[in-house]
Design a protein around this motif. Structure first.
Motif, short mmCIF file in Angstrom:
data_model
loop_
_atom_site.label_atom_id
_atom_site.label_comp_id
_atom_site.label_asym_id
_atom_site.label_seq_id
_atom_site.Cartn_x
_atom_site.Cartn_y
_atom_site.Cartn_z
N ARG A 146 0.84 -1.20 0.00
CA ARG A 146 0.00 0.00 0.00
C ARG A 146 0.87 1.24 0.00
NH1 ARG A 146 -5.14 -0.31 1.07
NH2 ARG A 146 -6.03 -2.30 1.65
N ALA A 147 0.23 2.34 -0.35
CA ALA A 147 0.90 3.64 -0.26
C ALA A 147 1.47 3.81 1.14
CB ALA A 147 -0.08 4.75 -0.58
N GLY A 148 2.70 4.24 1.20
CA GLY A 148 3.38 4.45 2.48
C GLY A 148 4.26 3.29 2.90
N ASP A 149 4.07 2.12 2.32
CA ASP A 149 4.94 0.99 2.66
C ASP A 149 6.36 1.26 2.19
OD1 ASP A 149 2.75 -0.35 3.69
OD2 ASP A 149 2.65 -1.86 2.09
N VAL A 150 7.31 0.72 2.93
CA VAL A 150 8.72 0.79 2.54
C VAL A 150 9.18 -0.65 2.37
CG1 VAL A 150 11.04 1.53 3.19
CG2 VAL A 150 9.06 2.94 3.81
N LEU A 151 9.63 -0.98 1.18
CA LEU A 151 10.05 -2.34 0.87
C LEU A 151 11.56 -2.38 0.63
CD1 LEU A 151 7.26 -3.21 -1.72
CD2 LEU A 151 7.26 -3.70 0.73
N THR A 152 12.16 -3.48 1.03
CA THR A 152 13.54 -3.76 0.69
C THR A 152 13.50 -4.69 -0.51
OG1 THR A 152 14.26 -3.52 2.98
CG2 THR A 152 15.72 -4.73 1.50
N VAL A 153 14.26 -4.33 -1.53
CA VAL A 153 14.23 -5.05 -2.80
C VAL A 153 15.61 -5.63 -3.09
CG1 VAL A 153 13.67 -4.85 -5.26
CG2 VAL A 153 12.52 -3.36 -3.60
#
Length: 143
Positions: free
Chosen positions: A84-91
């Protein structure tokens, strides 16, 4: 560089931005309200845009000649609700498979399957993108 099976790129951060989700949905010509507003979810193929956040050299390099490169297949697997908007993901990318096949016009075609992992801050695997990259055989007489 020909990254072997198991090779990993460097981790990088992707901030899931509400405006970028809306722009992506507009480009898809989607008016789905799920892709708008403060709690917007990402369209399934939105995760491809994570490459835009990758610092130079972070993505795994399979060593294919870009002039002969094809994107053969793409698949996404979500291990729960979409980001969702606002999530921070490590890729991070990793090479899952490499193989060759004879080309229909002669020579060998090389294939690399690259899996991109998207993780939440606690390390939970949120989604995976699986890309099959193809390097076509060089033209006869070309080097």
């Amino acid at each position: 560089m020909n990254a072997p099976v198991g090779a990993r790129g460097a981790e990088y951060e992707m901030v899931v931005e509400r405006g970028k989700i809306a722009e992506f949905a507009t480009a898809m010509q989607s008016e789905d309200p799920a892709y708008r507003g403060p709690g917007a979810i990402v369209p399934p193929t939105f995760l491809t845009s994570s490459a835009l956040w990758a610092p130079e050299g972070a993505r795994v390099d399979v060593g294919f000649d870009r002039k002969r490169l094809l994107h053969g297949e793409q698949e996404y697997v979500f291990h729960g609700p979409p980001p969702r908007a606002g999530d921070v993901l490590t890729v991070v990318d990793r090479v899952e498979d490499r193989y060759e096949k004879p080309g229909k016009r002669g020579g060998k075609m090389r294939f690399a399957v690259v899996v991109t992992e998207y993780r939440a801050p606690d390390g939970t695997l949120v989604a995976e993108g699986r890309s099959t990259l193809i390097e076509t055989a060089p033209k006869a007489g070309a080097q």
